[in-house]
Design a protein around this motif. Structure first.
Motif: not given
Ligand SMILES: C[S@@+](CC[C@H](N)C(=O)[O-])C[C@H]1O[C@@H](n2cnc3c(N)ncnc32)[C@H](O)[C@@H]1O
Length: 323
Positions: A60-66, A307-323
């Motif tokens: 429950p504490e490891y928010y990263v994967t979820r 090129c593009r960034c996606w994040t969650d509502a809390r701004g905890f984590y980011s996935l980005q597409l780099l080229e």
């Protein structure tokens, strides 16, 4: 980390040839002679450590994967469209490959999947699972240290490559090492892209429990590095003489994991005695947390364009597409 720089082919699991245990011993010894003492985080990942990491992902504490999974699930169609058809997906530090399965299912006719990991048994098992679930995808596992040059199978020489680098693994490297790694990965996928996930700066009250959970799974994961050293290099660490510590270092913007010696003790390694004072630590891992700006500067210095960034509502984590 610096010691990860050395070739670690010898991380191949029991029963396989260990090419150069002396070099491995020398690098561990060198780390344990520093102040503070340190070992490479690759020591976490034997078969038991890989299973413990999978357990951590469920805590429950490891928010990263979820959080990363939720971002992926929400935006996969757009991510897949941007990666385009027939990609050969290369994943450094692939682990169990839970997120990869989602990505491969979303992609249009991926040509191949090349997972790269030091935990060879775990890697082979994950590859076998993926092959049986998706027999149409060519899966070529590579047991190697991704910080060193490694071979992508010859059959994929001409394929359009995309790097998938989730799990915030980039956070285990300091800025200099991260730039060098990202630049190397860029050369591995000329003209292709990289989908990378990283963890963002957030309050210490959220960060520290994620690396020091109530059930003690992260503690077992950290201590397992000593068992791995004992089994692999014949050291005589007593894991009961150490305890897990996770601290937030706000100046360096990183979580640090340490193993604290609970008493004065001596450990025998490569014929030498290494002394530990009570309270002395072995620094086992850093996990750097980024702001959007700081990550952008890192990617840019390594030669990537965001090129593009996606994040969650809390701004905890980011996935980005780099080229
Ligand atoms: C934090 S886990 C991430 C696993 C998976 N990518 C995910 O997103 O859940 C790091 C993974 O990288 C592997 N790993 C760590 N350092 C490595 C290195 N230098 N070379 C190859 N694999 C490494 C570990 O064995 C582990 O599977």
């Amino acid at each position: 980390m610096a010691s990860v720089e050395r070739s670690i082919d010898w991380f191949r699991d029991a029963g396989r040839p260990h090419r150069d245990d002396r070099a491995l011993l020398a690098s561990v010894l060198e780390g344990l002679r520093q102040h503070p003492k340190r070992i490479s985080p690759v020591w976490f990942y034997d078969e038991r450590g890989s299973c413990l990491f999978d357990e951590i992902c469920e805590l429950p504490e490891y928010y990263v994967t979820r959080t990363e999974l939720a971002i992926l699930q929400r935006h996969l169609p757009e991510m897949a469209a941007r990666i385009r058809s027939h990609a050969c997906v290369i994943e450094p530090g692939s682990g169990t490959g839970l997120k990869t399965k989602l990505l491969l299912e979303a992609l249009d006719r991926p040509s191949a999947y090349v997972p790269v990991d030091v935990a060879c048994e775990h890697l082979e098992a994950a590859a076998a699972r993926l092959r049986s679930e998706h027999p149409h995808i060519c899966v070529h596992p590579v047991c190697a240290d991704f910080t060193m040059p490694f071979e992508v199978p010859d059959t994929e020489r001409f394929a359009r490559r995309a790097i998938f680098f989730p799990g915030s693994t980039i956070g285990n490297f300091d800025r200099h090492e991260a730039v060098r790694l990202l630049a190397r990965l860029r050369h591995l996928a000329p003209g292709g892209g990289m989908l990378i996930g990283f963890d963002m700066v957030k309050p210490a009250g959220v960060l520290v429990p994620a690396y020091d959970d109530a059930a003690g799974v992260t503690a077992a994961f950290n201590l397992n590095a000593l068992e791995h050293l004992n089994r692999r290099l014949g050291t005589d660490f007593d894991p009961a003489g150490f305890r897990h510590r996770a601290v937030w270092n706000p100046v360096a913007s990183r979580i640090e994991m340490h193993l604290v010696s609970t008493r004065a003790q001596m450990v025998r390694i490569a014929g030498r005695d290494i002394h530990f004072a009570a309270g002395e630590t072995i620094h086992t891992e850093n996990s750097y947390k980024y702001t959007t700006e700081r990550f952008a500067s890192l990617a840019e210095v390594a030669g990537w364009k965001i090129c593009r960034c996606w994040t969650d509502a809390r701004g905890f984590y980011s996935l980005q597409l780099l080229e």
